[in-house]
Design an enzyme around this catalytic site. Structure first.
Site, PDB file in Angstrom:
ATOM      1  N   SER A  20      -7.911   4.468   4.418  1.00 46.50           N
ATOM      2  CA  SER A  20      -6.698   4.784   5.179  1.00 46.50           C
ATOM      3  C   SER A  20      -6.942   6.052   5.994  1.00 46.50           C
ATOM      4  CB  SER A  20      -5.548   5.031   4.195  1.00 46.50           C
ATOM      5  OG  SER A  20      -4.437   5.613   4.843  1.00 46.50           O
ATOM      6  N   TYR A  49      -0.601   7.944  -3.019  1.00 43.26           N
ATOM      7  CA  TYR A  49      -1.322   7.148  -2.006  1.00 43.26           C
ATOM      8  C   TYR A  49      -2.444   7.982  -1.399  1.00 43.26           C
ATOM      9  CZ  TYR A  49      -1.998   3.921   1.929  1.00 43.26           C
ATOM     10  OH  TYR A  49      -2.531   3.034   2.839  1.00 43.26           O
TER      11      TYR A  49
END
Ligand SMILES: NC(=O)c1ccc[n+]([C@@H]2O[C@H](COP(=O)([O-])OP(=O)(O)OC[C@H]3O[C@@H](n4cnc5c(N)ncnc54)[C@H](OP(=O)(O)O)[C@@H]3O)[C@@H](O)[C@H]2O)c1
Length: 247
Positions: A139, A152
């Protein structure tokens, strides 16, 4: 055979029922691989898309919420040449309010499952005396901090580090381990951001390409990393972000 083809290869993609995972499954099948579309939800739609594109695929059930149990099932799926760890979840809250349950759930699916799936894949590949390809989905938050997504961000930084470590350990044994770091891609995962006019405008204004990414944009990069063309690429985290990180 073209350096970009995957004919004769068997690939498993996690979280293949929707979004980026579905596009990756279709992309790998279009390149010639037989794709096991793995999901906790039905991957029937993905298999239909694969077959509609003239490819070969099947749906398998795999819930990563219990990472050890999921990885232990990998042997059921037969010989695998390619593993794409795509499944991921995001839970948002201010860090002062973030619950331990949310932290554990995100870390289990996004990081612990990635490690245990890589380990199970490599054990089988090494026992067969063959190499393989692993692509982990990272990410922008493998590089940046983000906000209100502590688990996350920690998990995706972890995915980038783990990818490099596994690449080092397995490079000489023929297993290439890379990651793709998507930018802002239009999927369920980013629905809340896209629905917020202020955040959405801020994000779009910073993307040099001037648009949200499409899941197919990620599939192209993953297919390359699984193909002979990428034989000497390992330990890389490839940004596919319309230029976001270059800004
Ligand atoms: N969209 C973006 O902008 C973006 C940016 C950077 C990175 N990513 C990463 O890209 C990957 C795919 O995300 P996406 O955008 O396609 O999001 P998505 O549409 O929300 O898809 C997430 C996938 O993960 C699956 N999943 C979640 N928990 C699971 C579990 N316990 N067991 C098995 N599968 C599980 C989901 O299955 P269900 O449908 O059953 O929940 C779904 O298939 C994730 O790793 C995400 O972090 C996305």
């Amino acid at each position: 055979m073209s350096a970009f083809r995957l004919d004769g290869k068997r690939a498993l993609v996690t979280g293949a029922n929707t979004g980026i995972g579905q596009a990756i499954a279709v992309g790998l099948a279009e390149a010639g691989a037989h794709v096991l579309a793995a999901g906790r939800s039905s991957c029937a739609e993905t298999v239909a898309r694969i077959q509609g594109a003239g490819g070969s695929g099947e749906a398998v059930t795999l819930d990563l919420a219990d990472p050890g149990a999921a990885a232990a099932r990998l042997a059921e799926f037969g010989v695998l040449d390619i593993l794409v760890n795509n499944a991921g979840i995001i839970r948002r809250a201010d860090s002062v309010d973030y619950t331990e349950a949310d932290w554990d759930a995100v870390m289990d699916v996004n990081l612990k499952a990635v490690f245990l799936m890589c380990q199970a894949f490599a054990r089988a590949a090494l026992a067969r005396g063959q190499g393989g390809r692993i692509v982990n989905i990272a990410s922008l938050l493998s590089f940046q901090g983000g906000i209100r997504v502590p688990a996350y961000t920690a998990s995706k930084h972890g995915v980038a580090g783990l990818t490099k470590l596994l690449a080092n350990e397995w490079a000489a044994k023929g297993i290439n381990v890379n990651a793709v770091a998507p930018g802002y891609i239009a999927t369920n995962n980013t629905e809340a951001l896209r629905a917020d006019p202020l955040r959405s405008a801020e994000i779009l204004g910073r993307i040099p390409a001037g648009r949200w990414g499409d899941p197919a944009d990620i599939a192209g990069a993953v297919t390359f990393l699984c193909a002979p063309a990428a034989n000497y690429v390992t330990g890389a985290v490839l940004n596919v972000d319309g230029g976001w990180l270059a800004r």
